[in-house]
Scaffold this active site. Structure first.
Site, short mmCIF file in Angstrom:
data_model
loop_
_atom_site.label_atom_id
_atom_site.label_comp_id
_atom_site.label_asym_id
_atom_site.label_seq_id
_atom_site.Cartn_x
_atom_site.Cartn_y
_atom_site.Cartn_z
N GLY A 1 3.19 5.55 9.13
CA GLY A 1 4.55 5.85 8.80
C GLY A 1 5.51 4.73 9.27
N SER B 1 4.44 1.46 8.53
CA SER B 1 3.98 0.62 7.37
C SER B 1 5.22 0.03 6.72
CB SER B 1 3.10 1.53 6.36
OG SER B 1 1.89 1.16 6.86
N GLY B 2 5.31 -1.11 6.23
CA GLY B 2 6.46 -1.72 5.52
C GLY B 2 7.42 -2.25 6.50
N ASP C 1 -0.89 -7.20 1.71
CA ASP C 1 -0.30 -6.14 1.73
C ASP C 1 1.12 -6.32 1.59
OD1 ASP C 1 0.34 -3.45 1.65
OD2 ASP C 1 -0.49 -3.20 3.69
N HIS D 1 0.66 -1.24 0.11
CA HIS D 1 -0.07 0.06 -0.01
C HIS D 1 1.05 1.01 -0.02
CE1 HIS D 1 0.41 0.20 4.73
NE2 HIS D 1 0.49 1.51 4.39
N1 ARG Z 1 -0.90 2.15 7.74
C1 ARG Z 1 0.07 2.41 8.41
C2 ARG Z 1 1.03 3.03 7.59
O1 ARG Z 1 1.05 3.35 6.55
C3 ARG Z 1 0.52 1.66 9.66
C4 ARG Z 1 -0.46 1.55 10.64
C5 ARG Z 1 -0.47 0.67 11.61
N2 ARG Z 1 -1.43 1.06 12.75
C6 ARG Z 1 -1.37 0.26 13.85
N3 ARG Z 1 -2.19 0.64 14.71
N4 ARG Z 1 -0.58 -0.65 14.15
O2 ARG Z 1 2.14 3.66 8.26
#
Ligand code: ARG
Length: 606
Positions: A288, A290-291, A193, A147
């Site tokens: 932030g 993510s990944g 993802d 994503h």
């Molecule tokens: N989707 C988020 C990103 O793009 C990560 C979110 C993780 N959230 C959580 N509650 N663990 O960085």
């Protein structure tokens, strides 16, 4: 209508007249400032791409030398990491950093990880802007969340910053060669993802200090629920909060699929997602992150960290009852191996590969990289297929060139547009429909106060230290080495002007733009003199500038390019002697130029 609205927001330049002479006008400080900011970005991009070009050839030389010296002889560098990572070379943390992270810490709310604590944690940047975390899984492969690339799948825009070393060395930034999102990634549900990112240059141990890949799971088995695993990243400190400045880390227990499903409902697809965290809330990953990695340590005589999850999504951050969701790495084991071990010729060449390709004048007799892909399914004789592949390669390369040019220009234009919006320091004027675009608000200034610019004048001053040339390796008996070394020398020479500028001085400063109001061209632009500085160096060049929002936006990218060009010529002239200096650049000095004088007629733009 829109144009006249914009005109009212345009800050007023300072025009003046001399009896019997044309009118001149200076662009206002706010425009110069915005132009300088864009120029600095352009300089930074220019330095980065020069560095990549030079590093790339230096790396080829290392490979070449290694091949020539053959096995058993000393290698020029520490060995490159294996691609894909071999067990044994992965997942190792430095002993001193291991305990620190065990006791406490969270990404939300946060405690900082010691430098070098997570050698596989990298940062993904889009146009220089950090967007996501990533995990180094092999010398040239980073695993991250699919994503992260939603809406921006163009690999030319992405770079990866490797983890900083333990000594706080500057982290290395590597361009992305290829982005491979999982083919079944669903941006609605975040199902699957996961994405693999191929780096343009593989990571070497010698080059990147503490950078090391994590281990991938060997089978599909995962640690049981309750296992305390680790998450790390630069993500937000709390929901909608600011991003962390340094890496943060936390311990989070894995949760069972049942617990997770109960907590998050039907949005959770246990086939590709797992949960980790506390139902009590408080400790979690966040925007932030993510990944980034969810790793669990595998005990044994040599404990290693294995990547079981990639940070994917959550319902808020650290909220009670809402654990974080991670993509299950173990279930994608086969896909990962397949992608990382695929032969180069089985994939269409990437734009980066094609832009780096130096096509031979004539198609070769046999299809060669990067074009071999196009000859794969060709049923005809080899020569005909090679010709066809060559053509297809050239065609795609042209599309890539357009794409890269379009992006550069778009970026510059976007900057120019931002510059023209109302901002701090810009004056909003009372609407007056009959008012001309430029008016004489300030009393005329007498030009005799200004000094003449002497084209080619040079003054002594501080200099940037020159880089020492790379030591030359013995080319004897190593075919191809000589030409690579020549290529490196040429590259270092052509890029010296920008490589020599220390990053702290890498700022373009537009001091003055003086437009001749009597010189309007058919396209609505005015001839102008531009005075700009880079570090201790100053240049003056002629160009064309628009004085209304639309024409100004159109003219600025070109001014930036001309400024870059002027600095390059000035630096070349410096190294090649004063004769060249006077001929090639219109003005150049180390101390700076006096303000431009309207007595000199601005040069005609190219
Ligand atoms: N989707 C988020 C990103 O793009 C990560 C979110 C993780 N959230 C959580 N509650 N663990 O960085």
């Amino acid at each position: 209508m829109l144009l006249s609205m914009l005109l009212l927001l345009l800050p007023l330049p300072t025009p003046w007249s001399i009896r019997g002479h044309p009118l001149y006008t200076r662009l206002p400080p706010s425009t110069l400032q915005a132009l300088s900011a864009q120029g600095t970005k352009a300089l930074q991009a220019a330095q980065r791409s020069a560095q990549w070009a030079v590093n790339r050839v230096a790396m080829e030389i290392q490979h070449r030398l290694h091949e020539c010296r053959g096995p058993g002889r000393p290698r020029p560098q520490a060995p490159l990491l294996q691609d894909p990572a071999e067990p044994g070379s992965c997942g190792q943390r430095r002993p001193s950093t291991v305990n620190v992270t065990r006791a406490h810490g969270r990404i939300v709310g946060g405690s900082a990880a010691p430098p070098g604590a997570w050698p596989w944690l990298v940062r993904l940047q889009l146009g220089g802007q950090p967007l996501c975390g990533g995990v180094l899984v092999a010398a040239s492969w980073v695993l991250t969340a699919a994503h992260c690339f939603a809406g921006a799948p163009n690999e030319l825009l992405w770079t990866v910053t490797l983890a900083e070393g333990t000594g706080g060395e500057q982290a290395e930034e590597v361009p992305v060669n290829r982005i491979l999102p999982h083919p079944k990634f669903d941006p609605r549900t975040f199902h699957n993802d996961l994405a693999l990112v191929q780096l343009w240059t593989p990571v070497s141990r010698a080059g990147a200090g503490a950078v090391r890949p994590v281990c991938l799971p060997q089978g599909t088995r995962e640690p049981p629920a309750g296992t305390a695993c680790a998450i790390a990243g630069w993500g937000a400190l709390f929901e909608d909060g600011p991003e962390a400045e340094a890496v943060r880390e936390a311990r989070v227990p894995l949760l069972s699929a049942d617990t997770c499903k109960r907590a998050l409902g039907p949005e959770l697809h246990p086939s590709s997602m797992l949960c980790a965290g506390y139902l009590a809330g408080g400790i979690d990953s966040c925007q932030g992150d993510s990944g980034g990695p969810l790793t669990c340590s595998e005990p044994g005589p040599h404990p290693r960290e294995v990547l079981y999850g990639v940070t994917s999504w959550g319902d808020g951050c650290g909220e009670p009852g809402k654990p974080g969701v991670y993509t299950r790495v173990a279930v994608f084991k086969d896909w990962l191996q397949e992608q990382m071990s695929a032969a180069a010729s089985s994939r269409e060449p990437s734009c980066r590969e094609l832009l780096a390709w130096d096509p031979p004048g004539e198609p070769p007799a046999d299809a060669a990289p990067p074009c071999a892909f196009y000859a794969r399914l060709c049923p005809g004789p080899a020569v005909a297929c090679a010709r066809l592949a060559h053509q297809q390669c050239l065609q795609r390369r042209r599309r890539c060139e357009l794409r890269s040019l379009a992006h550069t220009l778009l970026g510059l234009l976007r900057g120019a547009q931002e510059l023209l919006g109302p901002g701090p320091g810009m004056r909003r004027l009372a609407p007056s429909p009959a008012r001309p675009a430029l008016s004489l608000l300030e009393p005329p200034r007498h030009p005799s106060r200004e000094q003449r610019v002497h084209p080619g004048s040079r003054a002594a001053g501080a200099r940037f230290p020159k880089r020492r040339p790379e030591p030359r390796e013995e080319a004897n008996g190593c075919p191809g080495l000589e030409s690579l070394q020549q290529k490196l020398t040429t590259l270092q020479g052509t890029h010296a002007w920008i490589l020599q500028v220390p990053s702290e001085h890498l700022a373009m400063d537009f001091h003055e733009v003086l437009a001749d109001l009597g010189s309007k061209t058919l396209t609505g632009l005015f001839r102008a003199w531009v005075r700009a500085g880079l570090g201790g160096q100053h240049v003056v060049f002629g160009g064309l500038v628009g004085l209304e929002p639309a024409t100004m936006a159109r003219s600025l990218p070109r001014l930036l390019v001309q400024a870059l060009q002027a600095f390059r010529l000035a630096a070349l002239a410096e190294t090649e002697g004063p004769q060249m200096g006077a001929r090639q650049s219109q003005g150049l000095g180390r101390k700076g130029h006096p303000p431009l004088s309207p007595q000199i007629s601005p040069a005609r733009g190219p």
